[in-house]
Motif scaffolding. Structure first.
Motif, PDB file in Angstrom:
ATOM      1  N   THR A 153       0.878  -0.877  -0.105  1.00 45.85           N
ATOM      2  CA  THR A 153       0.153  -0.042  -0.181  1.00 45.85           C
ATOM      3  C   THR A 153       0.957   1.511  -0.142  1.00 45.85           C
ATOM      4  N   ILE A 154       0.549   2.397  -0.838  1.00 47.20           N
ATOM      5  CA  ILE A 154       1.417   3.223  -1.502  1.00 47.20           C
ATOM      6  C   ILE A 154       0.540   4.819  -0.525  1.00 47.20           C
ATOM      7  N   LEU A 155       0.972   4.637   1.117  1.00 45.13           N
ATOM      8  CA  LEU A 155       0.880   5.177   1.871  1.00 45.13           C
ATOM      9  C   LEU A 155       1.242   7.085   1.805  1.00 45.13           C
ATOM     10  N   ARG A 156      -0.346   8.298   1.437  1.00 43.14           N
ATOM     11  CA  ARG A 156      -0.556   9.402   1.019  1.00 43.14           C
ATOM     12  C   ARG A 156      -1.335  10.080   1.603  1.00 43.14           C
ATOM     13  N   PRO A 157      -0.746  10.396   2.946  1.00 50.17           N
ATOM     14  CA  PRO A 157      -0.914  11.190   3.353  1.00 50.17           C
ATOM     15  C   PRO A 157      -1.472  13.046   3.317  1.00 50.17           C
ATOM     16  N   ALA A 158      -2.116  13.748   3.591  1.00 53.83           N
ATOM     17  CA  ALA A 158      -3.048  14.801   3.363  1.00 53.83           C
ATOM     18  C   ALA A 158      -1.576  16.266   3.882  1.00 53.83           C
ATOM     19  N   PRO A 159      -1.266  16.814   2.440  1.00 57.20           N
ATOM     20  CA  PRO A 159      -0.276  17.585   2.418  1.00 57.20           C
ATOM     21  C   PRO A 159      -0.549  18.214   3.597  1.00 57.20           C
ATOM     22  N   ASP A 160      -0.910  19.046   4.851  1.00 58.60           N
ATOM     23  CA  ASP A 160      -1.070  19.362   5.736  1.00 58.60           C
ATOM     24  C   ASP A 160      -0.763  18.338   6.852  1.00 58.60           C
ATOM     25  N   GLU A 161      -0.913  17.217   6.896  1.00 59.55           N
ATOM     26  CA  GLU A 161      -0.774  16.354   7.872  1.00 59.55           C
ATOM     27  C   GLU A 161       0.952  16.168   8.995  1.00 59.55           C
ATOM     28  N   ALA A 162       1.246  16.594   9.274  1.00 59.23           N
ATOM     29  CA  ALA A 162       2.449  16.828  10.352  1.00 59.23           C
ATOM     30  C   ALA A 162       2.588  14.910   9.945  1.00 59.23           C
ATOM     31  N   ALA A 163       4.025  14.960   9.751  1.00 59.32           N
ATOM     32  CA  ALA A 163       4.470  13.764   9.183  1.00 59.32           C
ATOM     33  C   ALA A 163       4.554  12.799  10.431  1.00 59.32           C
ATOM     34  N   GLU A 164       4.536  13.357  11.976  1.00 63.04           N
ATOM     35  CA  GLU A 164       5.557  12.329  12.781  1.00 63.04           C
ATOM     36  C   GLU A 164       3.870  11.673  13.444  1.00 63.04           C
ATOM     37  N   ARG A 165       2.784  12.458  12.914  1.00 63.21           N
ATOM     38  CA  ARG A 165       1.724  11.996  13.545  1.00 63.21           C
ATOM     39  C   ARG A 165       0.961  11.730  12.458  1.00 63.21           C
ATOM     40  N   VAL A 166       1.108  10.821  11.129  1.00 65.07           N
ATOM     41  CA  VAL A 166       0.674   9.778   9.978  1.00 65.07           C
ATOM     42  C   VAL A 166       0.277   8.288  10.940  1.00 65.07           C
ATOM     43  N   VAL A 167      -0.995   8.258  10.474  1.00 65.46           N
ATOM     44  CA  VAL A 167      -0.417   6.500  11.373  1.00 65.46           C
ATOM     45  C   VAL A 167      -0.416   5.858  10.595  1.00 65.46           C
ATOM     46  N   VAL A 168       0.637   4.459  10.281  1.00 63.63           N
ATOM     47  CA  VAL A 168       1.496   3.963   9.301  1.00 63.63           C
ATOM     48  C   VAL A 168       0.036   2.824   9.663  1.00 63.63           C
ATOM     49  N   PRO A 169      -0.346   1.831   8.766  1.00 67.61           N
ATOM     50  CA  PRO A 169      -1.302   0.825   9.604  1.00 67.61           C
ATOM     51  C   PRO A 169      -0.137  -0.267   9.620  1.00 67.61           C
ATOM     52  N   ALA A 170      -0.644  -1.314  10.002  1.00 63.58           N
ATOM     53  CA  ALA A 170       0.063  -2.797   9.790  1.00 63.58           C
ATOM     54  C   ALA A 170       0.389  -2.649   8.517  1.00 63.58           C
ATOM     55  N   GLY A 171       1.198  -4.069   8.154  1.00 68.72           N
ATOM     56  CA  GLY A 171       1.335  -5.049   6.906  1.00 68.72           C
ATOM     57  C   GLY A 171       2.246  -4.062   5.813  1.00 68.72           C
ATOM     58  N   LYS A 172       2.833  -4.540   4.633  1.00 70.55           N
ATOM     59  CA  LYS A 172       3.453  -3.857   3.553  1.00 70.55           C
ATOM     60  C   LYS A 172       3.447  -2.011   3.078  1.00 70.55           C
ATOM     61  N   VAL A 173       3.685  -1.218   3.630  1.00 72.14           N
ATOM     62  CA  VAL A 173       3.420  -0.207   3.716  1.00 72.14           C
ATOM     63  C   VAL A 173       4.366   0.866   2.750  1.00 72.14           C
ATOM     64  N   ILE A 174       4.077   1.551   1.916  1.00 75.35           N
ATOM     65  CA  ILE A 174       4.782   2.125   1.347  1.00 75.35           C
ATOM     66  C   ILE A 174       5.484   3.876   1.873  1.00 75.35           C
ATOM     67  N   VAL A 175       5.980   4.281   2.660  1.00 80.46           N
ATOM     68  CA  VAL A 175       5.587   5.198   3.645  1.00 80.46           C
ATOM     69  C   VAL A 175       6.336   6.698   2.426  1.00 80.46           C
TER      70      VAL A 175
END
Ligand code: SF4
Lengths: 581, 172
Positions: free
Chosen positions: B15-37
């Motif tokens: 899964t490619i994780l694309r957080p909203a641009p204004d979301e602070a990087a340290e607060r982004v929740v990274v789900p379990a499993g295979k994630v491209i952050v």
């Protein structure tokens, strides 16, 4: 000249197939126009005011008669019977259908021609000196290097989507005839004190909205290293060139923003990784490519021809042609001949299919079957026996290609402008015509002598206005066309960017403004001084003062001076072809 | 979802994780499993993410490959985003990752990835591609075969043509 081997042919054939499929997918709707647009531009295909325009590459301006004939065929079969030679030594066809372009590409490939990278934000077709290989001041023939550079730039995977277009020019003479200072990278072949061959590298030159001359980034790059060196420049540019603003995306802006020292430092740091690596050119490859550019089988001839001297004495037209259109050659008894595509009344650089065929025929008869396209938008036969000059002159005259005006006022550079180009602010071809008609007096033109008048229909400066001794630039004011005039620009060893003299002129005022500039020149010149020399000596002020001293009437048709009387009843109401106006 | 990998269409679990641009990087929740952050999330959550068995990172076109230079072995996938297919910075990022920093793992092109750029992308070192969702992936695959010979060296060919092949000499 360079002949394709099996591999070049294969790559060309695969390109034809790739492009054909892209067009097919566009026509079927699989490709959206904004996706296809980028692809077609990399193939030199523009959508213009009336139709599609295709720009075909003539690598470093060198072409053979079979290739020329192919242009004539294309002009007849797919266009309206003519083509347009450009300042970048290419040819353009203006009236094409998208559906035909794959077939055109396939036909071009049969004679080793293509449209690769003739537009788009990639490394463009490379330009060079039209007298390469025959010029007396040549240090080293640049053509083998130009060809190696052509191959290196062709479908380079890393640099196909640069921030903006990227142009190379390469020159091998003491005199720069390739305008290297106004290219993104300008290379001139030099020898170091040990006699080794290398390149002086200029970077960050360019015309357009912010015209700038290139700055020397390295005084001597040994030839073996030139490819890795330019690769390093392009890699730094690809990473750091601006992509947020189209007008600030050229490498010149990056070089200026960083300063040449910092830019050089970055390039050198990058180069340390590739220097001496596999990209380093080998003697074997240079020898292989250089073998394509060996001198033709020149005859041993006397340096002068008696018949030519005789006709020169008795025929003014021939004498004028000899003086203006025949250039020196390094081999005794030979000359290089310019076929003028600047006949009054014809768009500068345009040639009909008949003329293109005729030029091919003349090349076969008189110049080992080869021609060059000059960046001044003329054709050059580089290897003509002096004893053939009379026959050549007669034949060229019969085809309207012997106008004796090379480097004269009417040998103008002119972009397609508003009649064809969708980006234009103003028309340039009809203005070129109006100017040519106004000054269509040979004695006057010869008296004025060497001068470069360059015209562009907009800031993109395809007509090199900023380096014209006189530059004319189409500008838009409240939706109508106006023209800024500059003086003092130059190309070559003393390259300079011209300065605008003042307020813009209307279409009808421009010829008179030029007339007035010339009057100041005639008044002020010292013996033997060219227009540009006078401008440099006395500065802009006297010109500016005189041009604006009295208003230029909109319908100025007579000015009472000895020069350039306009025939009665002639007006400059050249028809507007373009729906834009 | 299917992607192109090693010149074939294959199923893919990342899964490619694309957080909203204004979301602070340290607060982004990274789900379990295979994630491209995103690179920024990796940098902000180094400690937590570093212990994952499988992790991917993606670089934006204006980010530098040097940012992951010393930690390439931590990633099962590195992806490079093409915000527009005309943004060519990703080509140099890939080239540098492969040839200069020696990255050997999967290098994936994401974003505005289209058939007509695939050949070049493959040359600079991408071996996996996520064609834009509205395009036919099998059609895109064909782009990899546009040319069978090339002039320059790049990530795919260590040597330029003139060092690889004895080319025909021209005899006048
Ligand atoms: S200078 Fe402007 S008007 Fe002229 S051809 Fe170039 S883009 Fe078109």
């Amino acid at each position: 000249m360079y002949r394709y081997d099996q591999i070049d042919h294969q790559i060309a054939a695969e390109r034809v197939a790739q492009y054909g499929d892209q067009v097919r997918r566009r026509l079927s709707g699989e490709l959206a126009e904004d996706e296809f647009r980028i692809l077609r531009l990399q193939n030199g295909l523009y959508m213009q005011v009336h139709a599609y325009m295709l720009r075909i590459a003539v690598p470093y301006g060198l072409i053979n008669s079979a290739q020329m004939r192919k242009f004539a065929q294309i002009a007849r079969k797919y266009d309206r019977g003519y083509g347009h030679f450009t300042t970048r030594q290419n040819i353009q066809f203006n009236w094409l259908k998208l559906e035909d372009t794959p077939d055109i590409l396939a036909e071009l490939a049969t004679v080793g021609l293509h449209c690769n990278q003739t537009s788009g934000n990639c490394m463009r077709n490379i330009t060079s000196d039209e007298y390469a290989g025959v010029a007396r001041d040549e240090i080293v023939d640049p053509r083998p290097y130009a060809e190696m550079l052509r191959q290196w730039t062709t479908f380079h995977p890393e640099f196909a989507y640069l921030p903006r277009k990227f142009k190379f020019a390469i020159s091998g003479g003491e005199q720069d005839r390739a305008a290297i200072a106004v290219h993104d990278i300008g290379l001139s072949v030099v020898r170091n004190p040990q006699g080794e061959v290398g390149f002086r590298v200029l970077v960050g030159g360019g015309l357009g909205r912010t015209p700038m001359l290139g700055t020397e980034i390295c005084g001597f790059v040994p030839w073996q290293h030139v490819m890795t060196y330019v690769e390093s420049i392009v890699r730094v540019y690809n990473q750091h060139g601006r992509r947020d603003n189209l007008y600030k995306a050229r490498i010149k802006i990056l070089v200026k923003a960083l300063g040449i020292e910092e830019f050089r430092r970055q390039v050198e740091a990058e180069w340390q990784h590739s220097k001496d690596g596999p990209g380093t050119l080998t003697q074997a490859e240079l020898d292989r490519v250089a073998a394509h550019f060996t001198a033709p089988a020149y005859a041993t001839l006397p340096p002068h021809d008696a018949g030519v001297a005789e006709l020169q004495a008795e025929n003014k037209a021939f004498a004028n042609w000899l003086q203006r259109n025949v250039k020196p050659h390094k081999i005794p008894g030979y000359a290089a001949v310019v076929l003028s595509l600047k006949k009054t009344g014809v768009a500068p650089g345009d040639a009909t299919a008949q003329q293109i065929d005729a030029a091919a025929e003349l090349a076969d008869r008189f110049s080992f079957g080869e021609l060059r396209i000059s960046h001044m938008q003329n054709l050059v036969l580089a290897d003509v026996k002096k004893s053939d000059l009379i026959a050549l002159w007669e034949a060229a005259t019969a085809h309207g290609m012997a106008t004796p005006n090379i480097n004269l006022l009417t040998d103008m550079i002119c972009c397609p402008g508003g009649d064809f180009c969708a980006l234009a602010n103003a028309r340039s071809i009809p203005l070129a015509k109006a100017i040519a008609e106004r000054f269509d007096r040979l004695d006057f033109l010869h008296d004025i002598g060497d001068i470069e008048l360059n015209m562009s229909g907009c800031m993109n400066a395809c007509g090199h206005n900023s380096v014209g001794h006189i530059g004319v630039l189409g500008v838009d004011k409240d939706g109508s066309e106006w023209y800024q005039v500059s003086i003092g620009g130059a190309q070559g060893n003393d390259a300079a960017i011209g300065k605008v003299i003042g307020r813009a002129f209307s279409f009808q005022q421009v010829p008179e403004a030029i007339e007035r500039l010339l009057q100041v020149y005639v008044r002020e010149r010292l013996a033997g001084e060219r227009f540009i020399d006078t401008v440099r000596r006395i500065g802009h002020e006297p010109f500016k003062e005189f041009v604006y001293a009295t208003p230029i009437a909109e319908n100025e048709s007579l000015n009472g001076e000895a020069y350039a009387l306009l025939p009665k009843g002639v007006s400059y109401d050249t028809p507007f072809y373009s729906p834009r106006f | 979802m299917d992607i192109i990998k090693n010149k074939a269409v294959v199923p893919d679990e990342w899964t490619i994780l694309r957080p909203a641009p204004d979301e602070a990087a340290e607060r982004v929740v990274v789900p379990a499993g295979k994630v491209i952050v995103p690179l920024k999330v990796w940098q902000a959550q180094h400690a937590g993410l570093g212990s994952r068995a499988e992790l991917g990172v993606w670089l934006a076109s204006d980010e530098r490959p040097e940012a992951v230079q010393g930690e390439l072995e931590k990633f099962a996938v590195i992806a490079v985003d093409f915000p527009r297919f005309t943004d060519g910075r990703g080509y140099t990022i890939a080239y540098l990752l492969r040839t200069r920093f020696g990255y050997r793992g999967e290098l994936r092109a994401i974003g505005d990835v289209l058939r007509d750029q695939l050949f070049y992308m493959q040359r600079v070192g991408f071996d996996a591609f996520v064609p834009r969702a509205d395009k036919d992936i099998h059609d895109a695959l064909k782009g990899l075969g546009d040319f069978s010979e090339v002039y320059q060296a790049s990530a795919d060919r260590e040597l330029p043509l003139f060092r690889r092949v004895q080319r025909e000499a021209w005899l006048a």
